[in-house]
Design a protein around this motif. Sequence first.
Motif, PDB file in Angstrom:
ATOM      1  N   GLU A  16       9.470  -1.090   0.008  1.00 55.31           N
ATOM      2  CA  GLU A  16       8.451  -0.306  -0.663  1.00 55.31           C
ATOM      3  C   GLU A  16       9.155   0.695  -1.580  1.00 55.31           C
ATOM      4  O   GLU A  16       9.433   1.823  -1.192  1.00 55.31           O
ATOM      5  N   LYS A  19       7.749   4.195  -2.096  1.00 59.57           N
ATOM      6  CA  LYS A  19       7.933   5.065  -0.930  1.00 59.57           C
ATOM      7  C   LYS A  19       9.358   5.620  -0.885  1.00 59.57           C
ATOM      8  O   LYS A  19       9.573   6.801  -0.624  1.00 59.57           O
ATOM      9  N   HIS A  75      16.240   1.683   4.972  1.00 56.88           N
ATOM     10  CA  HIS A  75      15.554   0.931   3.934  1.00 56.88           C
ATOM     11  C   HIS A  75      16.535   0.318   2.942  1.00 56.88           C
ATOM     12  O   HIS A  75      17.721   0.274   3.180  1.00 56.88           O
TER      13      HIS A  75
END
Length: 81
Positions: A16, A19, A75
């Motif tokens: 994402e 994000k 991430h």
Amino acid sequence: MNLEKYIIFPRKEGIELEKIIQEMADLYYDVEYTSGIEIYASKKETDFYIINFSQIPDFERFKYFVNYLAWGENHALQNEV
């Protein structure tokens, strides 16, 4: 688009990007360059995003931002390598 400072970032499944960039901007909310970050889908290369800064960050923060995208907390590319 400001062509002086940008990052080309590969599209990866499950990432994402908005994000991740918001997390980074939150870390540096008091610095001007985080208020003008834009994300573009590359028109030439379909597997990439272009992350552009309308306010040019200093080089140290720019390097940190690149590293955060690639290796930040839980991430980005760290699960791909």
